[in-house]
Motif scaffolding. Structure first.
Motif, PDB file in Angstrom:
ATOM      1  N   THR A  77     -16.249  32.322   7.489  1.00  8.94           N
ATOM      2  CA  THR A  77     -15.110  32.489   8.564  1.00  8.94           C
ATOM      3  C   THR A  77     -15.590  33.390   9.534  1.00  8.94           C
ATOM      4  OG1 THR A  77     -13.683  31.483   6.872  1.00  8.94           O
ATOM      5  CG2 THR A  77     -12.889  32.666   8.671  1.00  8.94           C
ATOM      6  N   GLU A  78     -15.472  34.844   8.791  1.00  9.80           N
ATOM      7  CA  GLU A  78     -15.570  36.292  10.135  1.00  9.80           C
ATOM      8  C   GLU A  78     -17.770  35.854  11.018  1.00  9.80           C
ATOM      9  OE1 GLU A  78     -16.194  39.268   6.920  1.00  9.80           O
ATOM     10  OE2 GLU A  78     -14.172  39.457   6.625  1.00  9.80           O
ATOM     11  N   ALA A  81     -15.770  33.455  12.992  1.00  7.85           N
ATOM     12  CA  ALA A  81     -15.223  33.891  14.236  1.00  7.85           C
ATOM     13  C   ALA A  81     -16.037  35.263  15.654  1.00  7.85           C
ATOM     14  CB  ALA A  81     -14.375  35.565  13.672  1.00  7.85           C
TER      15      ALA A  81
END
Length: 196
Positions: A77-78, A81
């Motif tokens: 997810t990071e 992002a």
């Protein structure tokens, strides 16, 4: 680590023999032995009882590494992002560059337009009054000359000249000579200036 190895480790850590554990689960010692050798696996009810006996979760019993999965999902997810932020930065920078280029193009276009509109145009008029000939020249750059004109005529004609509008100037010079009983005509650039 296999479930059999994990079961054997937990049993020894809690000081249970195979018989003790079999008794607690209502199974045979051979069943415990088969589980520990990975010949068979405990069913769901037995696995549930084992997790209660050893006070661990079912995930710990079967060695499910939930932490790594969660960490990996968070890490992914990071990363996503980060990619989105980098993409937005590139789009933002591209947008700023586009705006700057647009301003520069508009500025250059306006300068070009100004330069184009600043090109000087000039006119030569042949005028006559009472058998006298005059050659009147003027341009949008402020140039003015009148061959044969006396000072009074020169001042009057300069007053009538509209430097910003050549057509208006032609009309004003024409009106000046007509009001004094004369006439004018605009000479083309190919025409030679008549000798006086």
């Amino acid at each position: 680590m296999s479930i059999g190895s994990k079961l054997s480790e937990l049993r020894k850590k809690n000081n249970y023999s195979q018989e003790d554990l079999a008794e607690k689960l209502n199974v045979t010692r051979q069943t415990i032995s088969k589980w520990e050798l990975d010949e068979t696996s405990p069913d769901l009810n037995s696995a549930k009882q084992l997790s209660i006996i050893f006070q661990i979760s079912l995930d710990d019993l079967v060695d499910n590494d939930i932490k790594n999965i969660v960490v990996e999902k968070v890490s992914n997810t990071e990363k996503l992002a980060g990619i989105i932020i980098d993409t937005l930065k590139v789009i933002g920078i591209g947008f700023v560059i586009l705006i700057i280029l647009s301003i520069v193009i508009i500025f250059v276009f306006n300068i070009t337009q100004s330069e184009t509109s600043k090109t000087t145009s000039s006119v030569t008029m042949a005028c006559e009054v009472a058998d006298e000939s005059y050659l009147v020249k003027f341009g949008s750059d402020g140039y003015f000359d009148c061959k044969g004109c006396n000072d009074k005529m020169l001042i009057s004609l300069m007053d009538f000249t509209d430097w910003a509008n050549i057509d208006t100037s032609i009309e004003n010079v024409n009106n000046y000579f007509e009001s004094n009983g004369g006439q004018c005509r605009v000479m083309s650039s190919e025409e030679s200036i008549p000798a006086k």
